[in-house]
Design an enzyme around this catalytic site. Structure first.
Site, short mmCIF file in Angstrom:
data_model
loop_
_atom_site.label_atom_id
_atom_site.label_comp_id
_atom_site.label_asym_id
_atom_site.label_seq_id
_atom_site.Cartn_x
_atom_site.Cartn_y
_atom_site.Cartn_z
N CYS A 98 -49.31 -16.40 19.12
CA CYS A 98 -50.42 -15.55 19.55
C CYS A 98 -51.46 -16.43 20.22
O CYS A 98 -51.78 -17.50 19.71
CB CYS A 98 -51.02 -14.86 18.32
SG CYS A 98 -52.41 -13.79 18.69
N HIS A 140 -46.59 -6.44 17.77
CA HIS A 140 -47.58 -7.51 17.63
C HIS A 140 -48.91 -7.11 18.28
O HIS A 140 -49.97 -7.24 17.68
CB HIS A 140 -47.02 -8.80 18.27
CG HIS A 140 -47.98 -9.95 18.28
ND1 HIS A 140 -47.77 -11.10 17.56
CD2 HIS A 140 -49.16 -10.13 18.94
CE1 HIS A 140 -48.79 -11.93 17.76
NE2 HIS A 140 -49.64 -11.37 18.60
N GLU A 141 -48.84 -6.59 19.52
CA GLU A 141 -50.07 -6.21 20.22
C GLU A 141 -50.75 -5.03 19.53
O GLU A 141 -51.98 -4.99 19.41
CB GLU A 141 -49.80 -5.87 21.68
CG GLU A 141 -49.31 -7.03 22.54
CD GLU A 141 -50.10 -8.31 22.34
OE1 GLU A 141 -51.32 -8.26 22.12
OE2 GLU A 141 -49.47 -9.39 22.39
N HIS A 144 -52.97 -5.93 16.69
CA HIS A 144 -54.32 -6.37 17.05
C HIS A 144 -55.30 -5.19 17.06
O HIS A 144 -56.48 -5.37 16.79
CB HIS A 144 -54.32 -7.01 18.45
CG HIS A 144 -53.85 -8.44 18.46
ND1 HIS A 144 -54.48 -9.44 17.78
CD2 HIS A 144 -52.81 -9.03 19.10
CE1 HIS A 144 -53.86 -10.60 17.99
NE2 HIS A 144 -52.83 -10.37 18.80
ZN ZN Z 1 -51.54 -11.84 19.37
#
Ligand code: ZN
Length: 168
Positions: A98, A140-141, A144
């Protein structure tokens, strides 16, 4: 506007759930452009989420088409506004990194196939079935947007976290 500075862990914005995008206006359009520029500028980066550039909104961009893991199986550049996972299948562990956590990578278990519904950059509803590396990148995004980093999902900090030698 050009590429934006990426906030680094443990910046508090990275831990905060982001707000829903209510309407797509000029501000959102320019944020989308910034996120794409930022993703393209990041070495090996396959996605960026708005909170990473300090904007706590539910918006991210993903493009795994240039990555060796994703080039065979992808939907190209996706602008995902208010994305929602409506179905998921399977589980597999993959090494993740990341831009907000530049010094480490880690093994994270994620669904191997997801159906995600979102509003695209043109303001239209879209639904995509993603698998493999692209599915991992989207999850993953989207994490966030909920204030979750891959560090929070590592199964074992003892065996699943790795210091990065160089970022590429
Ligand atoms: Zn990330």
């Amino acid at each position: 506007m050009p590429e934006q500075k990426i906030l680094l862990y443990p910046h508090p914005i990275l831990k905060k759930p982001a707000r829903t995008v209510e309407r797509i206006d000029e501000e959102i359009n320019s944020l989308v452009t910034d996120l794409i520029d930022t993703m393209r500028a990041g070495p090996g980066s396959v996605g960026v989420a708005a909170p990473q550039v300090g904007v706590s909104l539910r918006l991210c961009v993903v493009d795994v088409s240039a990555s060796r893991h994703g080039k065979e199986n992808n939907h190209g550049l996706m602008v995902m506004i208010n994305p929602e996972i409506i179905a998921s299948l399977g589980a597999a562990s993959m090494r993740e990194g990341c831009m907000s956590v530049p010094d480490y990578t880690g093994d994270v278990e994620r669904a191997t196939e997801i159906t995600v519904r979102f509003t695209n950059g043109a303001g239209e509803p879209e639904e995509v079935v993603a698998s493999g590396f692209e599915a991992v990148a989207i999850q993953h995004e989207m994490d966030h947007l909920d204030g979750i980093l891959f560090l929070d999902r590592i199964v074992s900090l003892k065996t699943g976290l790795f210091r990065r030698k160089s970022y590429k």
